[in-house]
Design an enzyme around this catalytic site. Sequence first.
Site, short mmCIF file in Angstrom:
data_model
loop_
_atom_site.label_atom_id
_atom_site.label_comp_id
_atom_site.label_asym_id
_atom_site.label_seq_id
_atom_site.Cartn_x
_atom_site.Cartn_y
_atom_site.Cartn_z
N LYS A 1 21.54 29.38 -56.17
CA LYS A 1 22.01 27.87 -55.68
C LYS A 1 21.35 27.28 -57.16
CE LYS A 1 22.99 27.39 -50.92
NZ LYS A 1 22.66 26.94 -49.69
N ASP B 1 26.56 21.33 -48.37
CA ASP B 1 25.16 21.07 -47.40
C ASP B 1 24.50 20.31 -46.94
OD1 ASP B 1 25.13 24.31 -46.99
OD2 ASP B 1 23.44 24.38 -48.92
P1 NAP Z 1 14.34 29.36 -48.44
O1 NAP Z 1 14.58 28.53 -50.17
O2 NAP Z 1 13.37 30.92 -48.85
O3 NAP Z 1 12.15 28.33 -47.82
C1 NAP Z 1 12.00 29.04 -46.73
C2 NAP Z 1 11.25 27.67 -46.18
O4 NAP Z 1 10.70 28.67 -44.62
C3 NAP Z 1 9.88 28.20 -47.17
O5 NAP Z 1 9.17 26.65 -47.01
C4 NAP Z 1 8.95 29.16 -46.60
O6 NAP Z 1 7.60 28.77 -47.24
C5 NAP Z 1 9.42 28.84 -45.66
N1 NAP Z 1 8.97 29.99 -44.89
C6 NAP Z 1 9.48 31.28 -44.96
N2 NAP Z 1 8.96 32.35 -44.22
C7 NAP Z 1 8.15 31.05 -43.10
C8 NAP Z 1 7.08 31.73 -42.09
N3 NAP Z 1 7.03 32.56 -41.77
N4 NAP Z 1 6.69 30.96 -42.01
C9 NAP Z 1 6.49 29.45 -41.73
N5 NAP Z 1 7.45 29.29 -42.62
C10 NAP Z 1 8.15 29.98 -43.60
O7 NAP Z 1 15.32 29.80 -47.60
P2 NAP Z 1 16.45 28.48 -47.28
O8 NAP Z 1 17.73 28.40 -47.71
O9 NAP Z 1 15.66 27.15 -46.93
O10 NAP Z 1 16.77 28.77 -46.00
C11 NAP Z 1 16.03 28.47 -44.07
C12 NAP Z 1 16.72 29.21 -43.47
O11 NAP Z 1 18.15 28.23 -42.83
C13 NAP Z 1 17.14 30.38 -43.35
O12 NAP Z 1 17.45 31.24 -41.54
C14 NAP Z 1 18.78 30.08 -43.67
O13 NAP Z 1 19.86 30.85 -42.98
C15 NAP Z 1 19.28 29.00 -42.34
N6 NAP Z 1 19.99 28.25 -43.66
C16 NAP Z 1 21.25 27.82 -42.60
C17 NAP Z 1 22.35 27.01 -42.55
C18 NAP Z 1 23.26 26.78 -42.47
O14 NAP Z 1 24.40 26.17 -43.27
N7 NAP Z 1 23.07 25.89 -41.17
C19 NAP Z 1 22.02 26.62 -44.45
C20 NAP Z 1 20.98 27.66 -44.92
C21 NAP Z 1 19.86 27.67 -44.50
P3 NAP Z 1 7.21 30.16 -47.88
O15 NAP Z 1 7.89 28.96 -49.36
O16 NAP Z 1 5.70 29.65 -48.96
O17 NAP Z 1 7.24 30.96 -48.02
#
Ligand code: NAP
Length: 276
Positions: free
Chosen positions: A68, A104
């Site tokens: 992205k 998004d």
């Molecule tokens: P990302 O860029 O990897 O960001 C994840 C965030 O969550 C970071 O701040 C990360 O912190 C934190 N995190 C990860 N594991 C954690 C834990 N065990 N405890 C506390 N914080 C934690 O991922 P993303 O793209 O934002 O996606 C996040 C979620 O949203 C995923 O489940 C994804 O499937 C979902 N999502 C859904 C949609 C939709 O259309 N519904 C769209 C996009 C994403 P660190 O950097 O410290 O690891």
Amino acid sequence: MIQLGLIGYPLGHSLSPKIHVAALKACGLEGNYSLFPVHPDDRQGLKDLFARVRSGGIAGLNVTIPHKQNVIEFMDELTPAAKAIGAVNTICLRENRLVGDNTDAPGFLSDLKQLIGNRELGIGNSKSSLVLGAGGSARAVVYALVNNGWNLTIAARRLEQAGQLANSFPACNMKTATLAGLRPSTFDLLVNATPVGMTPDTGHSPLPENISLSPNTMVYDLVYNPRETKLVKDARSQGLSAAGGLGMLVEQAALSFEIWTGRNPPRDILFQSVDP
Ligand code: NAP
């Protein structure tokens, strides 16, 4: 034939092909939605796909993890949303220019509005939201909320990451906290933008134990696998309004589809394609 597709790595579990194939069919269009797995280090793989977009062989591309941000340098232009969020999830060719967009944020907002319905929020104009996480999707959520008048607190496990996200929107006075350091407070909306609760880790909630949901808090969990996460289940068992992330997934897909084809696909059919 309209050729569409998704760039990411890995792509095995993506629901996007089902949604876009349903959209093509519902709109009476002939086409394909293909998966284009491109290894994180494969710049040439990205360039080759963009050449196909420039030549008209591919009408539109979605972009997901880990590309992205990587694709930004190859774009001729970014929409204001993609620029502010710092991430692209939709690519199209407009007047021979490769344009990077981000659906998004409007996808989240559109689905959030369904959750809110006719409810009156906040005191006066002040609506408050707690966003958990500060990664890629949190950036889109924060952009959507601040542009719609919400006051935000961002809580991440790393304070530095929450601070960086807040600093990307210098005009907004956001609070930041670590997840562990959050203090009990009342919010109109809680958004989970961490993967906590996602399959196979379904027994966990991202909400710190010392933070309880107040009677009017709405909960939006971006996680859509499982359809009902522990966070959503806990909220609903307390009688609160709560939504999982499937609605956002469908909305962002529908908005991308509209950018590429000019057609607005029926949401019920898109939902059926992933949640029969
Ligand atoms: P990302 O860029 O990897 O960001 C994840 C965030 O969550 C970071 O701040 C990360 O912190 C934190 N995190 C990860 N594991 C954690 C834990 N065990 N405890 C506390 N914080 C934690 O991922 P993303 O793209 O934002 O996606 C996040 C979620 O949203 C995923 O489940 C994804 O499937 C979902 N999502 C859904 C949609 C939709 O259309 N519904 C769209 C996009 C994403 P660190 O950097 O410290 O690891």
